[in-house]
Write an enzyme that holds these catalytic residues in place. Structure first.
Site, PDB file in Angstrom:
ATOM      1  N   TYR A  33       0.831  -1.197   0.000  1.00  0.00           N
ATOM      2  CA  TYR A  33       0.000   0.000   0.000  1.00  0.00           C
ATOM      3  C   TYR A  33       0.867   1.249   0.000  1.00  0.00           C
ATOM      4  O   TYR A  33       2.068   1.192   0.274  1.00  0.00           O
ATOM      5  CB  TYR A  33      -0.943   0.003   1.200  1.00  0.00           C
ATOM      6  CG  TYR A  33      -0.278   0.314   2.529  1.00  0.00           C
ATOM      7  CD1 TYR A  33      -0.388   1.573   3.110  1.00  0.00           C
ATOM      8  CD2 TYR A  33       0.454  -0.649   3.211  1.00  0.00           C
ATOM      9  CE1 TYR A  33       0.213   1.865   4.323  1.00  0.00           C
ATOM     10  CE2 TYR A  33       1.065  -0.379   4.424  1.00  0.00           C
ATOM     11  CZ  TYR A  33       0.938   0.885   4.981  1.00  0.00           C
ATOM     12  OH  TYR A  33       1.555   1.167   6.184  1.00  0.00           O
ATOM     13  N   ARG A  52       8.313   4.118  -4.533  1.00  0.00           N
ATOM     14  CA  ARG A  52       8.335   3.110  -3.471  1.00  0.00           C
ATOM     15  C   ARG A  52       7.274   2.048  -3.704  1.00  0.00           C
ATOM     16  O   ARG A  52       7.489   0.863  -3.424  1.00  0.00           O
ATOM     17  CB  ARG A  52       8.161   3.770  -2.105  1.00  0.00           C
ATOM     18  CG  ARG A  52       8.350   2.791  -0.948  1.00  0.00           C
ATOM     19  CD  ARG A  52       8.330   3.484   0.390  1.00  0.00           C
ATOM     20  NE  ARG A  52       7.038   4.112   0.675  1.00  0.00           N
ATOM     21  CZ  ARG A  52       6.780   4.825   1.770  1.00  0.00           C
ATOM     22  NH1 ARG A  52       7.726   5.002   2.688  1.00  0.00           N
ATOM     23  NH2 ARG A  52       5.595   5.360   1.955  1.00  0.00           N
ATOM     24  N   ARG A 100      -7.574 -20.364  -2.421  1.00  0.00           N
ATOM     25  CA  ARG A 100      -6.628 -20.206  -1.319  1.00  0.00           C
ATOM     26  C   ARG A 100      -5.563 -21.293  -1.335  1.00  0.00           C
ATOM     27  O   ARG A 100      -5.854 -22.470  -1.159  1.00  0.00           O
ATOM     28  CB  ARG A 100      -7.358 -20.225   0.031  1.00  0.00           C
ATOM     29  CG  ARG A 100      -6.444 -19.803   1.190  1.00  0.00           C
ATOM     30  CD  ARG A 100      -7.157 -19.865   2.533  1.00  0.00           C
ATOM     31  NE  ARG A 100      -6.332 -19.258   3.577  1.00  0.00           N
ATOM     32  CZ  ARG A 100      -5.298 -19.848   4.178  1.00  0.00           C
ATOM     33  NH1 ARG A 100      -4.962 -21.092   3.839  1.00  0.00           N
ATOM     34  NH2 ARG A 100      -4.598 -19.217   5.114  1.00  0.00           N
ATOM     35  N   HIS A 102      -0.996 -21.349  -0.611  1.00  0.00           N
ATOM     36  CA  HIS A 102       0.132 -20.501  -0.261  1.00  0.00           C
ATOM     37  C   HIS A 102       0.982 -20.069  -1.468  1.00  0.00           C
ATOM     38  O   HIS A 102       1.358 -18.909  -1.556  1.00  0.00           O
ATOM     39  CB  HIS A 102       1.007 -21.180   0.795  1.00  0.00           C
ATOM     40  CG  HIS A 102       0.434 -21.127   2.175  1.00  0.00           C
ATOM     41  ND1 HIS A 102      -0.693 -21.838   2.537  1.00  0.00           N
ATOM     42  CD2 HIS A 102       0.823 -20.451   3.282  1.00  0.00           C
ATOM     43  CE1 HIS A 102      -0.970 -21.596   3.817  1.00  0.00           C
ATOM     44  NE2 HIS A 102      -0.066 -20.761   4.292  1.00  0.00           N
ATOM     45  N   LYS A 149       6.553  -1.935   1.937  1.00  0.00           N
ATOM     46  CA  LYS A 149       5.355  -1.358   2.560  1.00  0.00           C
ATOM     47  C   LYS A 149       4.192  -2.338   2.395  1.00  0.00           C
ATOM     48  O   LYS A 149       3.247  -2.125   1.616  1.00  0.00           O
ATOM     49  CB  LYS A 149       5.039   0.009   1.975  1.00  0.00           C
ATOM     50  CG  LYS A 149       4.155   0.861   2.891  1.00  0.00           C
ATOM     51  CD  LYS A 149       4.159   2.307   2.450  1.00  0.00           C
ATOM     52  CE  LYS A 149       3.237   3.160   3.310  1.00  0.00           C
ATOM     53  NZ  LYS A 149       3.712   3.313   4.691  1.00  0.00           N
ATOM     54  N   GLU A 182      11.802   2.357  14.446  1.00  0.00           N
ATOM     55  CA  GLU A 182      10.888   3.366  13.904  1.00  0.00           C
ATOM     56  C   GLU A 182       9.576   3.268  14.652  1.00  0.00           C
ATOM     57  O   GLU A 182       9.398   2.412  15.513  1.00  0.00           O
ATOM     58  CB  GLU A 182      10.671   3.151  12.404  1.00  0.00           C
ATOM     59  CG  GLU A 182      10.121   1.784  12.045  1.00  0.00           C
ATOM     60  CD  GLU A 182      10.066   1.545  10.539  1.00  0.00           C
ATOM     61  OE1 GLU A 182       9.900   2.512   9.791  1.00  0.00           O
ATOM     62  OE2 GLU A 182      10.173   0.378  10.123  1.00  0.00           O
ATOM     63  N   LEU A 207      11.403   1.160   7.133  1.00  0.00           N
ATOM     64  CA  LEU A 207      10.755   1.688   5.940  1.00  0.00           C
ATOM     65  C   LEU A 207      11.474   2.941   5.454  1.00  0.00           C
ATOM     66  O   LEU A 207      11.838   3.806   6.248  1.00  0.00           O
ATOM     67  CB  LEU A 207       9.289   2.009   6.235  1.00  0.00           C
ATOM     68  CG  LEU A 207       8.457   2.395   5.012  1.00  0.00           C
ATOM     69  CD1 LEU A 207       8.296   1.212   4.067  1.00  0.00           C
ATOM     70  CD2 LEU A 207       7.084   2.903   5.454  1.00  0.00           C
TER      71      LEU A 207
END
Length: 287
Positions: A33, A52, A100, A102, A149, A182, A207
């Site tokens: 995101y 990014r 579903r 993996h 992220k 952070e 990050l």
């Protein structure tokens, strides 16, 4: 006014916008995101966040859902439809919808794209910054690729909740050596007792904050001394100033850490000046 969300090519009322139950973002947190601040309807630090985003996608081997120009158009249209003048726009890209399992699904599965936007009360935010915020410290229990992220934010959520329960705004993560990494949703800074600005380097699995990078540019322009070096919780408590940076917090002064007063207990002059400079530059350069 009702809010509008973009989901996989469709703009829909916020309450009706949905993804499939087997979207891998929901099933596995298999997605990334970005968040842009919006100033006067324009996006701040646009290129940094976009760069990014694509780096995060590449690190997770998620296909780019569309080109940069098309994605920018979706972001701006979502901002427009929500009539956001000052606020944020949120973008999430997942690996897509598949049975579903993996391992990655086949290459013909398209990534899922979700965009939302909302207004923020800048007057209240400024009042909060002028007062300063409290932070607490928490053990850093996150996964080993915090440079991506990712939407897998459970450890961050737990830390932020711990802060809320203790009346604080943010939680600073602390590694096994007692050094601050952070915040749960911010980068951490101090002005140490020698007057030097310090924040942890991005080689240490944190990050690569876009607001952090913008503030570093301002620090250089102001001729201030910066040391990209970790600091301990004790050093932070003895600092002249402390502050946090992020796309939604900008530069926000910290006035206490785990109940210990920082400096004189008021927002420091360097943090307040950097906030002023950042906001001025972000507004001027928003795209």
């Amino acid at each position: 006014m009702s809010r509008v969300a973009y989901v996989n090519g469709v703009y829909a009322p916020h309450g009706e916008a949905v993804i499939h139950v087997e979207d891998r973002g929901f099933q596995f947190a298999d997605g990334v995101y970005e968040v842009w601040s919006v100033f006067d309807g324009r996006l701040a630090d646009f290129d940094g966040h976009m760069d990014r985003l694509f780096r995060s996608l590449d690190e997770l081997k998620i296909a780019h859902p569309m080109g940069r120009g098309a994605l920018a158009a979706v972001l701006r249209e979502t901002v427009r439809r929500n009539r956001v003048r000052n606020g944020i726009v949120y973008l999430q890209v997942t690996r897509g919808t598949a049975r579903r399992d993996h391992p990655f699904p086949s290459g013909d599965v398209a990534p899922s794209v979700v965009v939302t936007a909302r207004s923020m009360n800048r007057t209240a935010m400024e009042a909060g910054a002028r007062k300063g915020v409290a932070v607490i410290t928490q053990p850093d229990i996150r996964w080993g690729r915090c440079d991506i992220k990712s939407v897998g934010l459970l450890a961050n959520v737990l830390a932020k909740q711990a802060a809320k329960e203790r009346g604080a705004y943010e939680a600073w993560m602390v590694d096994e050596m007692g050094l601050v990494t952070e915040g749960s949703s911010t980068n951490a800074w101090i002005v140490d007792k020698d007057g030097k600005l310090r924040t942890r380097d991005t080689q240490a699995n944190i990050l690569r904050g876009i607001t952090r990078a913008a503030v570093m540019t301002l620090i250089a322009e102001q001729g201030l001394e910066l040391d990209e070096r970790p600091f301990s919780v004790e050093e932070a408590k003895q600092a002249r100033e402390a502050f946090i940076t992020s796309a939604s917090a900008y530069v926000t002064p910290v006035v206490s850490i785990d109940g210990a007063t920082i400096g004189d207990g008021k927002p420091g002059p360097i943090a307040l000046r950097l906030r002023e400079l950042y906001l001025e530059k972000a507004r001027d350069e928003a795209a």
